[in-house]
Scaffold this motif. Structure first.
Motif, short mmCIF file in Angstrom:
data_model
loop_
_atom_site.label_atom_id
_atom_site.label_comp_id
_atom_site.label_asym_id
_atom_site.label_seq_id
_atom_site.Cartn_x
_atom_site.Cartn_y
_atom_site.Cartn_z
N ALA A 193 -61.25 74.07 60.25
CA ALA A 193 -60.77 74.64 59.07
C ALA A 193 -62.22 74.83 58.21
N PRO A 194 -61.89 75.71 57.33
CA PRO A 194 -63.18 76.07 56.50
C PRO A 194 -63.44 74.76 55.62
N ARG A 195 -64.66 74.97 55.11
CA ARG A 195 -65.15 73.77 54.48
C ARG A 195 -64.61 73.76 52.92
N LYS A 196 -64.62 72.60 52.54
CA LYS A 196 -64.16 72.38 50.91
C LYS A 196 -65.28 72.12 50.04
N MET A 197 -65.12 72.81 48.92
CA MET A 197 -66.27 72.52 47.90
C MET A 197 -65.26 72.08 46.53
N THR A 198 -65.99 70.99 46.00
CA THR A 198 -65.80 70.43 44.71
C THR A 198 -66.79 70.73 43.70
N CYS A 237 -63.61 71.96 39.47
CA CYS A 237 -63.34 73.03 40.24
C CYS A 237 -63.23 72.76 41.49
N VAL A 238 -62.46 73.51 42.31
CA VAL A 238 -62.21 73.06 43.70
C VAL A 238 -62.02 74.62 44.27
N SER A 239 -62.38 74.56 45.49
CA SER A 239 -62.30 75.79 46.27
C SER A 239 -60.80 76.19 46.91
N LYS A 240 -60.37 77.39 46.70
CA LYS A 240 -59.10 77.79 47.16
C LYS A 240 -58.77 77.68 48.67
N LYS A 260 -66.35 92.33 51.73
CA LYS A 260 -66.34 93.25 52.82
C LYS A 260 -66.32 92.59 54.17
N LYS A 261 -67.10 91.65 54.34
CA LYS A 261 -67.47 90.74 55.42
C LYS A 261 -67.13 89.59 55.61
N ALA A 262 -66.62 88.97 56.65
CA ALA A 262 -66.12 87.35 56.89
C ALA A 262 -67.42 86.62 56.82
N SER A 263 -67.39 85.43 56.26
CA SER A 263 -68.60 84.52 56.25
C SER A 263 -68.18 83.18 55.95
N VAL A 264 -68.78 82.15 56.71
CA VAL A 264 -68.42 80.85 56.10
C VAL A 264 -68.75 80.58 54.85
N LYS A 265 -69.76 81.39 54.17
CA LYS A 265 -70.27 81.10 52.71
C LYS A 265 -69.12 81.52 51.85
N ASN A 266 -68.24 82.53 52.22
CA ASN A 266 -67.45 83.11 51.11
C ASN A 266 -66.40 82.02 50.51
N PHE A 267 -66.36 82.08 49.17
CA PHE A 267 -65.54 81.04 48.53
C PHE A 267 -65.02 81.51 47.18
N GLN A 268 -63.76 80.95 46.90
CA GLN A 268 -63.31 81.02 45.56
C GLN A 268 -63.16 79.70 44.70
N LEU A 269 -63.54 79.37 43.56
CA LEU A 269 -63.32 78.37 42.82
C LEU A 269 -62.50 78.62 41.70
N ALA A 270 -61.63 77.54 41.65
CA ALA A 270 -60.74 77.45 40.55
C ALA A 270 -60.63 76.05 39.95
N PRO A 271 -60.22 75.86 38.57
CA PRO A 271 -59.97 74.67 37.84
C PRO A 271 -58.99 73.78 38.69
#
Length: 316
Positions: A193-198, A237-240, A260-271
């Motif tokens: 699964a994709p990584r999580k960011m906090t 804020c946490v990653s969606k 435009k491109k897939a990447s492990v690094k792509n993310f969105q953060l939301a409160p």
């Protein structure tokens, strides 16, 4: 609006370039993650991200020349404004670290640049308002991003002095902590699964300034306080979580046509209190171009620092 990228361009595995990035680095976490694609298929149940809401006015930067640049970079984005930027990655040469430069997308204005500093035991990025001499001693130095040895946690500071070092003892301003971010494997340790960011940042005061955090030790940092349940004065804020798209065979997020491109690094953060409100999105456009869109309560510096940590994080 969703991207017009063909489904075959949104793969769930990393590009060959990403596989090569950082090969041989010490301390890399032995965890497999997956790329996050832009959403190429409209989902009726998927709400539009508020980062692209019509309620937000696009910040064009036309009047930026009338503002003090450092004040603009270090303070929260204007309320009700969406600031769209792009990051250019310059990998340099054999003896030069990668440089990242940030520009406004709708007005050709350079904002700041970041570069990993050599000679440190852990990742340490200097951020400057110039793209030539990017170092703590360089002109326009405004802060840094420091990672831990394993590349799973990063702390964001302004240009003040380290309280343990000589500068602080000579009366220089003690640095302020402006944020932190922690990376984890997704789905409770799942390796598929994709990584999580906090991410944690200081709350914004009624006068529009950022609440002051000046930890003297690592144990007093916002990340440590947050982990211990002490969240007063901290915005979390946490990653969606991306959804699995069976047609594309990929985890996808709706970047509203910006990625435009897939990447492990792509993310969105939301409160964590409003997961529909994306305050920062970051993603790949091509090999060395990335978008960075953000809004209040993040400052341009905080948003850029979080993106630098995503570039550097050892979770693959």
């Amino acid at each position: 609006e969703t991207t017009e990228t063909k489904a075959e361009e949104t793969t769930e595995t990393k590009t060959e370039e990403e596989k090569k990035e950082g090969e041989g680095e010490e301390g890399r976490v032995k965890a497999k993650s997956v790329a996050i694609s832009c959403n190429t298929h409209s989902e009726e149940h998927e709400p539009e991200n508020k980062v692209e809401s019509n309620a937000l006015e696009l910040f064009t930067g036309e009047h930026l020349k009338d503002l003090d640049l450092k004040t603009f970079l270090m303070n929260p984005a204007p309320k009700g404004k969406l600031i769209q930027c792009h990051i250019i990655r310059d990998k340099g040469g054999l003896f030069s670290n990668t440089k990242y430069t940030l520009h406004l997308s709708h007005h050709p204005v350079f904002l700041m640049a970041g570069k990993k500093q050599s000679g440190n035991a852990t990742s340490n990025f200097a951020v400057c308002m110039n793209d030539k001499d990017i170092s703590k001693k360089g002109p326009g130095y405004i802060g840094k991003v420091r990672g831990n040895f394993s590349g799973t946690e990063y702390h964001i500071y302004d240009d003040g002095a380290n309280p343990k070092k000589k500068g602080a003892k000579e009366g220089k301003k003690i640095r302020e902590e402006l944020g932190g971010v922690k990376f984890e494997m997704g789905a409770a340790g799942s390796t598929v699964a994709p990584r999580k960011m906090t991410a944690v940042i200081p709350e914004v005061k009624p006068d529009g300034g950022i609440l002051h955090f000046q930890p003297k030790t690592e144990k007093e940092s916002m990340l440590v306080s947050h982990a211990a349940g002490h969240k007063e004065g901290i915005i979390t804020c946490v990653s969606k979580n991306p959804s699995w798209n069976e047609k594309a065979k990929a985890f996808v997020l709706n970047f509203n046509g910006r990625v435009k491109k897939a990447s492990v690094k792509n993310f969105q953060l939301a409160p964590e209190t409003d997961m529909d409100k994306v305050v920062l999105q970051f993603g790949r456009v091509d090999d060395n171009n990335f978008i960075m869109d953000f809004q209040y309560p993040l400052s341009p510096f905080q948003a850029f620092a979080l993106c630098l940590s995503s570039f550097d994080s050892k979770f693959e």
